[in-house]
Design a protein around this motif. Structure first.
Motif, PDB file in Angstrom:
ATOM      1  N   LEU A 113       1.014  -1.569  -0.132  1.00 27.80           N
ATOM      2  CA  LEU A 113       0.358   0.116  -0.225  1.00 27.80           C
ATOM      3  C   LEU A 113       0.867   1.227  -0.133  1.00 27.80           C
ATOM      4  N   LEU A 114       0.245   2.024  -0.713  1.00 27.59           N
ATOM      5  CA  LEU A 114       1.261   3.530  -1.187  1.00 27.59           C
ATOM      6  C   LEU A 114       0.356   4.513  -0.355  1.00 27.59           C
ATOM      7  N   LEU A 115      -0.387   5.078   0.255  1.00 29.36           N
ATOM      8  CA  LEU A 115      -0.209   6.015   0.939  1.00 29.36           C
ATOM      9  C   LEU A 115      -0.250   7.910   1.146  1.00 29.36           C
ATOM     10  N   ASP A 116      -0.321   9.143  -0.620  1.00 31.74           N
ATOM     11  CA  ASP A 116      -0.053  10.111  -0.580  1.00 31.74           C
ATOM     12  C   ASP A 116      -0.109  11.247   0.485  1.00 31.74           C
TER      13      ASP A 116
ATOM     14  N   VAL B 218      -8.393   7.850   2.470  1.00 33.07           N
ATOM     15  CA  VAL B 218      -8.796   6.474   1.925  1.00 33.07           C
ATOM     16  C   VAL B 218      -9.911   5.370   3.263  1.00 33.07           C
ATOM     17  N   GLY B 219     -10.628   4.948   2.805  1.00 32.96           N
ATOM     18  CA  GLY B 219     -11.415   4.064   3.710  1.00 32.96           C
ATOM     19  C   GLY B 219     -10.935   3.036   3.418  1.00 32.96           C
TER      20      GLY B 219
ATOM     21  N   LEU C  54     -18.543   6.912   4.433  1.00 36.46           N
ATOM     22  CA  LEU C  54     -17.482   6.261   3.523  1.00 36.46           C
ATOM     23  C   LEU C  54     -17.857   6.841   2.412  1.00 36.46           C
ATOM     24  N   ASP C  55     -18.796   7.456   2.024  1.00 40.68           N
ATOM     25  CA  ASP C  55     -18.419   8.451   0.352  1.00 40.68           C
ATOM     26  C   ASP C  55     -18.497   9.426   0.914  1.00 40.68           C
ATOM     27  N   LYS C  56     -18.436  10.068   2.218  1.00 37.42           N
ATOM     28  CA  LYS C  56     -18.085  11.589   1.636  1.00 37.42           C
ATOM     29  C   LYS C  56     -16.414  12.210   2.383  1.00 37.42           C
ATOM     30  N   ALA C  57     -16.516  11.319   2.886  1.00 43.61           N
ATOM     31  CA  ALA C  57     -14.676  11.585   3.805  1.00 43.61           C
ATOM     32  C   ALA C  57     -13.971  10.728   3.203  1.00 43.61           C
ATOM     33  N   VAL C  58     -13.893   9.909   2.023  1.00 44.56           N
ATOM     34  CA  VAL C  58     -12.621   9.264   1.631  1.00 44.56           C
ATOM     35  C   VAL C  58     -12.900   9.790   0.015  1.00 44.56           C
ATOM     36  N   GLU C  59     -11.822   9.345  -0.932  1.00 41.88           N
ATOM     37  CA  GLU C  59     -11.093   9.989  -1.648  1.00 41.88           C
ATOM     38  C   GLU C  59     -11.316   8.656  -3.418  1.00 41.88           C
ATOM     39  N   ALA C  60     -10.665   7.736  -1.779  1.00 47.71           N
ATOM     40  CA  ALA C  60      -9.892   6.203  -2.477  1.00 47.71           C
ATOM     41  C   ALA C  60     -11.055   5.557  -1.249  1.00 47.71           C
ATOM     42  N   THR C  61     -10.735   4.090  -2.444  1.00 43.25           N
ATOM     43  CA  THR C  61     -10.997   2.911  -0.685  1.00 43.25           C
ATOM     44  C   THR C  61     -10.031   1.582  -0.947  1.00 43.25           C
TER      45      THR C  61
ATOM     46  N   THR D  49      -9.145   1.040  -4.690  1.00 39.29           N
ATOM     47  CA  THR D  49     -10.122   1.728  -5.933  1.00 39.29           C
ATOM     48  C   THR D  49     -10.565   3.081  -5.864  1.00 39.29           C
ATOM     49  N   PRO D  50     -10.602   4.205  -6.833  1.00 37.95           N
ATOM     50  CA  PRO D  50     -11.119   5.068  -6.832  1.00 37.95           C
ATOM     51  C   PRO D  50     -12.585   5.590  -6.540  1.00 37.95           C
ATOM     52  N   GLY D  51     -12.972   6.658  -5.156  1.00 38.03           N
ATOM     53  CA  GLY D  51     -13.948   7.223  -4.881  1.00 38.03           C
ATOM     54  C   GLY D  51     -14.369   5.883  -3.373  1.00 38.03           C
ATOM     55  N   GLY D  52     -15.256   6.675  -2.809  1.00 38.04           N
ATOM     56  CA  GLY D  52     -15.496   6.324  -2.243  1.00 38.04           C
ATOM     57  C   GLY D  52     -16.390   4.615  -1.830  1.00 38.04           C
ATOM     58  N   PHE D  53     -17.280   4.347  -0.720  1.00 39.97           N
ATOM     59  CA  PHE D  53     -18.215   2.730  -1.241  1.00 39.97           C
ATOM     60  C   PHE D  53     -18.592   2.780  -1.909  1.00 39.97           C
TER      61      PHE D  53
END
Length: 622
Positions: free
Chosen positions: A24-27, A32-33, A209-216, A227-231
């Motif tokens: 995993l790489l987190l910028d 991220v969720g 998970l839909d409103k506070a994250v930009e990747a899952t 994957t990109p996006g929320g849940f």
């Protein structure tokens, strides 16, 4: 720049692998969720990142000087206040303030300390801490109470507030809404959306998970897949991949069957033996594509009650409380069989008290209460888990609650909530929190109630179980009164919102989004305003200087860069004015000067724009 890198990470518990060569790489700044089935290892992964446990193999690498924020299991008790606990989370500020009070600190060091205190906004720290605590449900009086007066759930809120206040570069959150009410959950949702650092969030709250994250990131079979996006986007991508995989599996299966039929038919014939062998080799090379097989679907179902005439239950001018002291007064409420009501209001305002009255667990102090003859009420409350007998099985509990029921009927009621043949005979002490919640739902609905009261039913339920609960409530033919911190559940399961606040019960006209807006409009807490008012002119001037300093520095740097480029241009133009530069021997230098002048034109234009922007920003701030 990355704040976190996991390389070839492996970890097992009692021989059962939870992580196998995970990557995993987190910028920095990435939200991220982290999702996965119960027991997949999500909480374990956060502990590995936080350094609480060590991996069996691989590496957990934090970026250079990355400050990590991880919610402690419990905030301290004692006489210290919530505000003190939160302020202490900013360790640098606390140490600097301590140094200013030390009599032996040199004057030069004191000057550096005060400059640093300005840079980290130390003056506004109490106001920021008070604002975070207010968002999590602590009013001004509660912020000054000793920690020893709070339950474990409220101490966890203080621990969460402390981590948020410390503003880490990487924030690790494990089910942060478990101890929150709906109002605090909505506040946290908005706070995390604006949080500048990176976040790795474990949650069963779909809306969060839909409103506070930009990747899952999905943890499955020991691997991490982003994957990109929320849940919702994760579900869409996963569904599409499943369909593609199913189609591919069908194609391979048809091809495999065709080849196998040829082999079976001609294997024994000498003239076809070579072709059969060739087909066998091709058959072995066909990809083994497994159709995506989901785990057993989670399904809940509530027994259907017979219909009752309206109104089913009605309160008129009711006063409710304990030991002669009213918590709610003037309560008027009507409930019919088709009603789906969600109770809003911060914890401590009386939602559970009203629920107990509706459930018949608490008598009204005064006022009129009407219940239609034959009304059955099912009541679910999380604290009822304490009444379960750990050595007994779900079957034992249901058998006691349904003394007239036959064994098949008892098992059928358990099966309505996913307690299958194995789990129905498992001692309660060996069950997970989610399984206990299912048992409590089975007990609450054993008599096919006309009115179902659910007080925080989703604690310990995973995403699939929450979806199953929503579907069951949609199909339920009786009335529902719901208290929940899960906005997704409230939004889909309720069509009437009732606000319980300031000792009153009133209808809320509007949807959950409108209610969230009213929550965000609440002014800063009184403590925050008092702190701001105490700032004197000297501190204000110092803060202004500190605010202007970087703008002045940027403007000066831009002006210096522009002057340097302009001087270089003038020097090169002077060289071109010299006729000697055009001699054949100077051809290379002439070419260099010409190319550099061309480049300088665009560099000077960019430098001029930078200088103008810096000067305008400085003027506006001043």
């Amino acid at each position: 720049m990355s704040v976190l890198r996991l390389e070839d990470l492996s970890y097992a518990i009692a021989g059962r692998p939870l992580l196998e060569h995970a990557e995993l790489l987190l910028d920095e700044g990435k939200h991220v969720g982290l999702i996965g089935r119960n027991g997949a290892g999500k909480s374990t992964l956060l502990k590995l990142i936080a350094g609480g446990i060590q991996p069996d193999g691989g590496k957990v690498m934090l970026g250079n000087r990355v400050r990590l924020g991880y919610v402690a299991q419990e905030a301290p008790g004692g006489d210290v206040t919530p505000l003190d606990v939160v302020l202490a989370a900013d360790v640098e500020r606390a140490e600097l303030l301590h140094s200013t009070e030390h009599p032996e600190t040199p004057a030069e060091r004191l000057a550096e300390i005060h400059e640093r205190l300005l840079a980290i906004r130390a003056e506004s720290a109490p106001a920021r801490a008070a604002s975070i605590l207010a968002g999590l449900g602590f009013n001004e009086d509660w912020q000054a109470r000793p920690m020893s007066s709070y339950s474990g759930g409220w101490r966890m809120r203080v621990a969460l507030a402390a981590v948020l206040f410390s503003e880490p570069d990487l924030l690790l959150l494990d089910e942060p809404t478990n101890h929150l009410d709906l109002e605090a959950t909505l506040w946290l949702e908005g706070y995390l959306q604006k949080f500048p650092g990176a976040i790795l969030l474990v949650s069963h709250d779909r809306q969060l998970l839909d409103k506070a994250v930009e990747a899952t990131v999905h943890l499955d079979n020991g691997k991490l897949t982003m994957t990109p996006g929320g849940f919702a986007e994760f579900v869409r991508i996963k569904t599409e991949r499943a369909l593609q995989q199913a189609r591919a599996a069908e194609r391979v299966a048809v091809q495999r069957a065709h080849m196998q039929a040829f082999v079976d038919r001609f294997r024994a014939k000498a003239t076809k033996a070579r072709q059969a062998q060739s087909r066998l080799k091709a058959l072995e090379k066909l990809p083994q594509i497994d159709a995506v097989v989901e785990g057993q679907a989670t399904e809940f179902s509530f027994p259907s009650p017979e219909e009752l005439p309206p109104p089913m239950l009605q309160l008129e001018g009711v006063e409710i409380g304990y030991d002669g002291k009213a918590v709610l007064s003037g309560v008027s409420l009507r409930i019919d069989m088709e009603d789906r009501i969600a109770l809003l209001g911060q914890n401590g305002n009386g939602k559970s008290t009203l629920a107990k009255l509706l459930a018949g667990r608490l008598a009204a102090m005064r006022g009129r209460e009407f219940r239609v003859k034959g009304l059955r009420v099912g009541y679910f409350a999380q604290h009822q888990e304490d009444d379960l007998v750990l050595t007994d099985t779900p079957y034992d509990h249901l058998a006691r609650a349904l003394p007239q029921a036959l064994p098949p009927q008892i098992r059928a009621q358990a099966a309505r909530f996913g307690l299958d043949a194995d789990r129905v005979n498992t001692p309660v002490g060996q069950m997970s929190g989610g399984e206990k919640a299912r048992l409590l739902l089975a007990l609450a609905t054993r008599d096919a109630p006309h009115l179902l009261i659910l007080d925080e039913p989703t604690n310990h339920l995973d995403i699939d179980a929450r979806d199953a609960l929503i579907k069951a409530l949609t199909d339920f033919e009786g009335a529902v009164v719901l208290i929940s911190h899960d906005p997704y559940l409230v939004e889909l399961a309720a069509d009437r919102l009732v606000l319980v606040a300031k000792g009153k019960v009133t209808p809320f006209e509007g949807d959950l989004a409108a209610y969230a807006a009213t929550m965000s409009e609440r002014g800063a807490p009184a403590q925050a305003r008092k702190v701001e008012e105490k700032k004197n002119d000297k501190a204000a001037r110092a803060e202004a200087r500190a605010r202007l300093a970087p703008l002045q520095k940027a403007a000066k740097a831009a002006e210096t860069a522009l002057n340097k480029l302009t001087a270089e241009k003038e020097t090169l133009e002077a060289k071109l004015a010299d006729e000697g530069i055009y001699a054949p021997a100077k051809a290379v230098e002439l070419n260099r000067i010409t190319l550099r002048l061309g480049a300088l034109k665009s560099e000077i234009e960019a430098a001029e724009m930078t200088w103008l922007e810096a000067a305008e920003a400085l003027e506006a701030a001043a």
